[in-house]
Scaffold this active site. Structure first.
Site, PDB file in Angstrom:
ATOM      1  N   HIS A  18      -6.036 103.982  58.372  1.00  0.00           N
ATOM      2  CA  HIS A  18      -6.031 103.500  56.988  1.00  0.00           C
ATOM      3  C   HIS A  18      -7.397 103.370  56.340  1.00  0.00           C
ATOM      4  O   HIS A  18      -7.484 103.036  55.155  1.00  0.00           O
ATOM      5  CB  HIS A  18      -5.342 102.131  56.894  1.00  0.00           C
TER       6      HIS A  18
HETATM    7  N1  UDP Z   1      -1.186  95.519  62.436  1.00  0.00           N
HETATM    8  C1  UDP Z   1       0.154  95.180  62.362  1.00  0.00           C
HETATM    9  N2  UDP Z   1       1.053  96.159  62.025  1.00  0.00           N
HETATM   10  C2  UDP Z   1       0.687  97.445  61.790  1.00  0.00           C
HETATM   11  C3  UDP Z   1      -0.691  97.780  61.885  1.00  0.00           C
HETATM   12  C4  UDP Z   1      -1.603  96.789  62.205  1.00  0.00           C
HETATM   13  O1  UDP Z   1       0.531  94.038  62.596  1.00  0.00           O
HETATM   14  O2  UDP Z   1       1.554  98.264  61.472  1.00  0.00           O
HETATM   15  C5  UDP Z   1      -2.151  94.449  62.769  1.00  0.00           C
HETATM   16  C6  UDP Z   1      -3.049  94.752  63.933  1.00  0.00           C
HETATM   17  O3  UDP Z   1      -2.419  94.500  65.162  1.00  0.00           O
HETATM   18  C7  UDP Z   1      -4.230  93.825  63.648  1.00  0.00           C
HETATM   19  C8  UDP Z   1      -4.309  93.847  62.149  1.00  0.00           C
HETATM   20  O4  UDP Z   1      -3.044  94.271  61.676  1.00  0.00           O
HETATM   21  O5  UDP Z   1      -3.959  92.529  64.105  1.00  0.00           O
HETATM   22  C9  UDP Z   1      -5.401  94.815  61.765  1.00  0.00           C
HETATM   23  O6  UDP Z   1      -5.339  95.097  60.473  1.00  0.00           O
HETATM   24  P1  UDP Z   1      -5.855  96.453  59.846  1.00  0.00           P
HETATM   25  O7  UDP Z   1      -5.899  97.523  60.851  1.00  0.00           O
HETATM   26  O8  UDP Z   1      -5.027  96.649  58.630  1.00  0.00           O
HETATM   27  O9  UDP Z   1      -7.313  96.051  59.337  1.00  0.00           O
HETATM   28  P2  UDP Z   1      -8.760  96.134  59.950  1.00  0.00           P
HETATM   29  O10 UDP Z   1      -8.744  95.389  61.246  1.00  0.00           O
HETATM   30  O11 UDP Z   1      -9.140  97.564  60.082  1.00  0.00           O
HETATM   31  O12 UDP Z   1      -9.602  95.440  58.933  1.00  0.00           O
END
Ligand code: UDP
Length: 354
Positions: free
Chosen positions: A203
């Site tokens: 994403h």
């Molecule tokens: N996550 C979730 N469902 C999904 C994809 C990610 O619950 O379909 C959770 C993941 O396990 C983590 C969090 O969302 O705890 C991470 O968010 P994301 O990847 O959107 O953001 P980033 O960490 O890159 O800022």
């Protein structure tokens, strides 16, 4: 003490869940929560509040979409009004989203002290919106809760030392959360009969908003699915839109974004993780799964150092090769890398003045 917490995006709900829980054990702190609305789909927002057993936010701003400036500006104005109305003693923000920056900036201008959880992380890539948000938020915060040694070092290198702010290495609250909810994780039906699969998430704007990079990642995932192991990809709304717009076809097992408990179930059951998420890189490590990160840099450098995570360009052959190598590797058991699940308690104790 009145604490105003600002959240707005999926990773912030995961982090705030365990911290709010720890804060609730301190009767001295009255936490008031603002949800900016940056993420608003039920499966990107509501499900996290219910699964993580978080109380409903006190303020829902419903701000999403538009350009970065537009979104951040609207949040800034609304949060400023809430600060003036509620007169908090301190504001608490998480991570690196537009909601983080808007909250920190609104508070700093009103001379309300700001605490930042996940402070000090750097990719050293100023084209990432997250990098801009983190640097500015750290600069206006007077309490910086750092998850790692590298984060403390990054702050010091920018002249943010103990002389100008309180810097505390607390460990990473996402580890607290993974440990707390691992027992009640749920394997979604689609993975019930699958073994040895690859769990993928995608994403980051640098991949979704660049057609050549997006095509490379999609080709890489399709190729891994065909040649190595089934790939399960819960598709982020931004990625779904970008893939449709670019006319690309995903030939892997796709599903809507899953809840946190389902995500933990997938992380526990999978063999390998392929991602461009910040949080998922660490979660792969928490469950000792090798990870391939389709990015040019990572903020979680310690995982690359110990060989648990591999950075990989968004290119079909390179992704295939990295996943093959990851499948032959094991992840070292380093309990202390992210604090061992004690970060939220440390943060809450500090905020309560203990
Ligand atoms: N996550 C979730 N469902 C999904 C994809 C990610 O619950 O379909 C959770 C993941 O396990 C983590 C969090 O969302 O705890 C991470 O968010 P994301 O990847 O959107 O953001 P980033 O960490 O890159 O800022």
């Amino acid at each position: 003490m009145k604490l105003l917490t600002v959240v707005g995006a999926r990773p912030q709900f995961v982090k705030a869940g365990v911290v709010s829980r720890a804060i609730a054990t301190h009767p001295k702190i009255n936490e008031v929560v603002v949800h900016t609305g940056q993420h608003f789909d039920p499966n990107m927002s509501d499900i996290f509040f219910s699964q993580l057993q978080m109380p409903k936010p006190d303020f829902m701003l419903g701000i999403h979409g538009g350009t970065h400036g537009e979104m951040t500006g609207r949040m800034l104005a609304d949060i400023e009004r809430i600060i003036i109305d509620t007169q908090p003693d301190r504001l608490l923000v998480y991570g690196d989203t537009n909601s983080t920056l808007a909250g920190a900036l609104a508070a700093a201008k009103l001379h309300v002290p700001v605490a930042h959880i996940e402070a000090g992380l750097r990719s050293f890539n100023m084209r990432m919106p997250e990098e801009i948000n983190r640097i500015l938020t750290d600069r206006v915060s007077d309490v910086l809760f750092c998850p790692t040694d590298a984060a403390v070092e990054n702050l010091n290198n920018e002249g943010i030392t103990d002389k100008v702010a309180r810097i505390l290495k607390t460990g990473d609250v996402m580890e607290d959360s993974a440990r707390l909810f691992s027992e009640v994780s749920v394997v979604p039906d689609v993975a019930a009969d699958l073994e040895g699969f690859v769990l993928a998430t995608l994403h980051r704007a640098e991949n979704t908003d660049d057609p050549a990079r997006l095509a490379g990642v999609v080709a890489g995932l399709n190729c891994v699915h065909r040649e190595i192991a089934p790939v399960i990809l819960p598709v982020h709304p931004r990625t779904r839109q970008a893939i449709a717009k670019a006319g690309l076809a995903l030939d892997v097992i796709t599903m809507e974004p899953v809840g946190y408990l389902e995500m933990l179930g997938l992380l526990k059951k999978c063999a390998i993780v392929v991602t461009d998420s910040g949080g998922v890189q660490k979660e792969a490590f928490f469950f000792r799964k090798p990870c391939v990160t389709v990015r040019d840099q990572t903020e979680w450098v310690e995982l690359v150092s110990i060989g648990a995570n591999r950075l990989c360009p968004p290119e079909e052959g390179m992704i295939l090769d990295a996943v093959r190598k990851a499948s032959l590797s094991t992840v070292e058991d380093k309990e202390d890398l992210y604090g061992g699940g004690k970060a939220a308690g440390r943060i809450a104790d500090f905020l309560a003045g203990k």
